[in-house]
Design a protein around this motif. Sequence first.
Motif, PDB file in Angstrom:
ATOM      1  N   VAL A  46       7.802 -11.025   5.000  1.00 54.87           N
ATOM      2  CA  VAL A  46       6.758 -10.867   3.996  1.00 54.87           C
ATOM      3  C   VAL A  46       5.513 -10.272   4.649  1.00 54.87           C
ATOM      4  N   SER A  47       4.895  -9.294   3.995  1.00 61.39           N
ATOM      5  CA  SER A  47       3.712  -8.639   4.534  1.00 61.39           C
ATOM      6  C   SER A  47       2.479  -9.524   4.388  1.00 61.39           C
ATOM      7  N   LEU A  50       0.107  -8.035   1.622  1.00 62.24           N
ATOM      8  CA  LEU A  50       0.447  -8.347   0.235  1.00 62.24           C
ATOM      9  C   LEU A  50       0.183  -9.817  -0.074  1.00 62.24           C
ATOM     10  N   VAL A  54      -2.215 -11.556  -2.993  1.00 65.76           N
ATOM     11  CA  VAL A  54      -1.701 -12.549  -3.937  1.00 65.76           C
ATOM     12  C   VAL A  54      -2.478 -13.863  -3.820  1.00 65.76           C
ATOM     13  N   VAL A 170       0.859  -4.174  -6.294  1.00 66.63           N
ATOM     14  CA  VAL A 170       1.560  -5.388  -5.857  1.00 66.63           C
ATOM     15  C   VAL A 170       2.799  -5.624  -6.716  1.00 66.63           C
ATOM     16  N   THR A 174       6.497  -4.480  -5.153  1.00 70.68           N
ATOM     17  CA  THR A 174       7.380  -5.608  -4.845  1.00 70.68           C
ATOM     18  C   THR A 174       8.720  -5.467  -5.558  1.00 70.68           C
ATOM     19  N   ILE A 177      11.279  -3.287  -3.736  1.00 69.44           N
ATOM     20  CA  ILE A 177      11.938  -3.737  -2.502  1.00 69.44           C
ATOM     21  C   ILE A 177      13.424  -4.009  -2.718  1.00 69.44           C
ATOM     22  N   GLU A 204       3.919   0.453  -0.451  1.00 62.77           N
ATOM     23  CA  GLU A 204       3.272  -0.051   0.760  1.00 62.77           C
ATOM     24  C   GLU A 204       4.180   0.113   1.981  1.00 62.77           C
ATOM     25  N   GLN A 207       6.264  -2.928   2.389  1.00 59.46           N
ATOM     26  CA  GLN A 207       7.359  -2.963   1.406  1.00 59.46           C
ATOM     27  C   GLN A 207       8.499  -2.055   1.839  1.00 59.46           C
TER      28      GLN A 207
END
Length: 340
Positions: A46-47, A50, A54, A170, A174, A177, A204, A207
């Motif tokens: 997980v970035s 991002l 969130v 976002v 997402t 992905i 991203e 991503q």
Amino acid sequence: MTQTLHRAGKSGRGDRPDPRAVVPGLLICGAVALAATGITMLLPAVSPLLLAIVIGAVVANVVRLPAAAAPGLTLASKTLLRIGVALLGLQLVLGDVLGLGFGMILVVVAIVVGGIVGGLLIGRALGIPFARRLLIACGMSICGAAAVAAVDGVVEADDEDTATAVGTVVIFGTLMIPAIPLLSHAMGLSDEVAGLWAGGSIHEVAQVVAAGGMIGGGALTVAVVVKLARVMMLAPVVTVLSIRQRRATGVAGKRPPIVPLFVVGFVACAILRSTGVLPSAVISVGHEAQVVLLTIAMAALGLGVRMEVMRRVGWRPFVQAALTTVLVAGVALGGVLLAG
């Protein structure tokens, strides 16, 4: 409200800003960034960038932020972000990008130009204000939230425009992905072609890394190189927009520089990295600094996302983002297949 926050950032000595005014906001951004980084230690795929957006958005909609936080949030979302974008150039090795071949480089240009122009036309058809649809189009076409913030620095966009564009990046980035690996498998694409498609279509960098890892094989390497080629397009795009803004504001207005300083820094870092003169330790430190700065900046952007703003802007920006995402993915797939 803006005037009140502006006065909060002043000291009692004339109009000189008080450096202490940025501390509350920076502390909040730092806490969000630290939380995002901690989670990524447990979930490495997980970035942190991002996650910072969130977490920041959740905090902003659960807790009422104090007015004293405003100066620090502004510093993080503008100054720190621009420094982070400049350092992003240290990830680029021009030889790797040129190694894609002339055909694939043309595909990257087509993705970015086609995505921006197409996104603007879609947004206009939906009746979306220019600045908002431009931020969304650039976010989908170049490099996500970093592109949104970079373009925001040279056009007259308000906080609502920026928050909307970041939110769409976002959401739809997402969704891409798992979508690209699944569609690639369904179409029987090779790992390399699937990697090229992922790098050419997902918003991203983080991503792209996640999707490339899901595809497997040699997909990750080519996906990242193609994505970084798209990141390189940030410099000419921002320069063109800055020139346009100068012409639009006229002599009497506040005119941005022809080439923003952070774009100069971005290009300089890319050139330095490509010469091979920088020690690996310097590159490593630069990379870590870039991640930290951008994570803090993304936290600030997330803290600016309000659900009431999302409801107020309505469904049109999300339709533009969805259609632009599909457009970028379509151009990328067609270009990759033709170039291959």
